[in-house]
Motif scaffolding. Structure first.
Motif, PDB file in Angstrom:
ATOM      1  N   ALA A   1      37.393 113.232  -6.239  1.00  0.00           N
ATOM      2  CA  ALA A   1      37.664 111.872  -5.756  1.00  0.00           C
ATOM      3  C   ALA A   1      39.174 111.763  -5.631  1.00  0.00           C
ATOM      4  CB  ALA A   1      37.139 110.844  -6.761  1.00  0.00           C
TER       5      ALA A   1
ATOM      6  N   ALA B   1      40.870 109.397  -5.904  1.00  0.00           N
ATOM      7  CA  ALA B   1      41.354 108.495  -6.957  1.00  0.00           C
ATOM      8  C   ALA B   1      41.893 109.282  -8.149  1.00  0.00           C
ATOM      9  CB  ALA B   1      40.232 107.556  -7.406  1.00  0.00           C
TER      10      ALA B   1
ATOM     11  N   HIS C   1      44.083 107.217  -0.303  1.00  0.00           N
ATOM     12  CA  HIS C   1      43.153 106.097  -0.446  1.00  0.00           C
ATOM     13  C   HIS C   1      42.869 105.776  -1.917  1.00  0.00           C
ATOM     14  CE1 HIS C   1      42.654 106.140   3.809  1.00  0.00           C
ATOM     15  NE2 HIS C   1      42.144 107.366   3.827  1.00  0.00           N
TER      16      HIS C   1
ATOM     17  N   ASP D   1      40.159 106.621  -3.560  1.00  0.00           N
ATOM     18  CA  ASP D   1      38.773 106.171  -3.708  1.00  0.00           C
ATOM     19  C   ASP D   1      37.897 107.345  -4.132  1.00  0.00           C
ATOM     20  OD1 ASP D   1      38.564 107.765  -1.483  1.00  0.00           O
ATOM     21  OD2 ASP D   1      38.431 106.077  -0.066  1.00  0.00           O
ATOM     22  N   GLY D   2      36.641 107.261  -3.851  1.00  0.00           N
ATOM     23  CA  GLY D   2      35.728 108.308  -4.285  1.00  0.00           C
ATOM     24  C   GLY D   2      35.638 109.495  -3.342  1.00  0.00           C
ATOM     25  N   HIS D   3      36.321 109.389  -2.195  1.00  0.00           N
ATOM     26  CA  HIS D   3      36.256 110.471  -1.210  1.00  0.00           C
ATOM     27  C   HIS D   3      37.268 111.574  -1.527  1.00  0.00           C
ATOM     28  CE1 HIS D   3      33.423 108.295   1.260  1.00  0.00           C
ATOM     29  NE2 HIS D   3      34.154 107.192   1.066  1.00  0.00           N
TER      30      HIS D   3
END
Lengths: 131, 131
Positions: A76, A78, B113, B115-117
């Motif tokens: 991820a 993140a 980002h 995020d989870g990607h």
DNA sequence: ATGGACCTTCCCATCGTGGGAAGGTCAAGG
DNA sequence: CCTTGACCTTCCCACGATGGGAAGGTCCAT
């Protein structure tokens, strides 16, 4: 490609490449029959990644984590960002620390005549019990 | 005063006091018959001076020079100031270096980002050959 | 075959600090 | 007087990341 060529191509010294291998940051290089390490394009990419990470101030421990994320197709972003943000905060702390030292030093230096006389506000400050 | 008390009073650990003695930064402490180091008020002042110098980021080599100037009644404050200014410049260089790293990191993190990607501009940048 | 450029492993140094082991000392209290 | 615990001593090891260098093996071109 031998280690010397890999070092030149990647910008990571041969010494460091061996060291990174010894601590497990990178895998064991393939060896020729004579025992020479050999490197391919993938290895160069990894070494470049490490060099860039180091240039941004990441510790080898952090580079280990970055490498793992880099190789993990299911990562991820993140997690990467979290690592980067933590590193930024660490840098901020260091900058703040150094800026504070700098401030104090500049103030002291401003008060120091900087001439041939022994009186010196810098030394005075350093010898203060309270200082 | 034994080394433990001197450490407490000066804010310099006993370990470091012994080390400073071993490298000749401070003189050899007086010893009791049993071999215990003992310290007086003068020693405490010296240790305090060292601690303050260290807190301002001076290296032990620089502290050695500062101590020599401190003890030299015929010093020129210009010499002290010169040392301090050189140290400030060194700090400035380090701050600039870290600020540059910080800048790059912030830019990269802004593009991530988080995020989870798996797509991650930070990892993309680190794996660039061009850097 | 020889020389030079490369490779190997291994140890040491940096810088400032902490941890810890093995053993000696000292002072207080039973 | 003896024990206990807090202190002291020296000595070695560790960190983080890197470089230096020695001793010895390999490879290639002349």
């Amino acid at each position: 490609m031998n280690i010397g060529a890999a070092a030149k191509a990647s910008g990571v010294s041969a010494k460091m490449i061996r060291y990174y291998e010894s601590i497990g940051l990178i895998g064991q290089a393939h060896r020729t029959e004579a025992g020479y390490r050999t490197y391919g394009q993938d290895d160069l990419r990894t070494l470049g990644f490490i060099r860039h990470s180091r240039e941004l101030g990441f510790s080898l421990a952090e580079v280990t984590r970055l490498l793992a994320l880099w190789r993990d197709d299911d990562r991820a972003s993140a997690d990467v960002k979290k690592l980067a943000m933590a590193h930024i905060e660490e840098i901020d702390r260091k900058i703040a620390h150094m800026a504070a030292m700098r401030d104090t030093l500049v103030k002291l230096a401003d008060c120091c005549h900087g001439d041939g006389h022994p009186d010196c506000s810098i030394l005075d400050a350093l010898s203060q019990s309270a200082g």
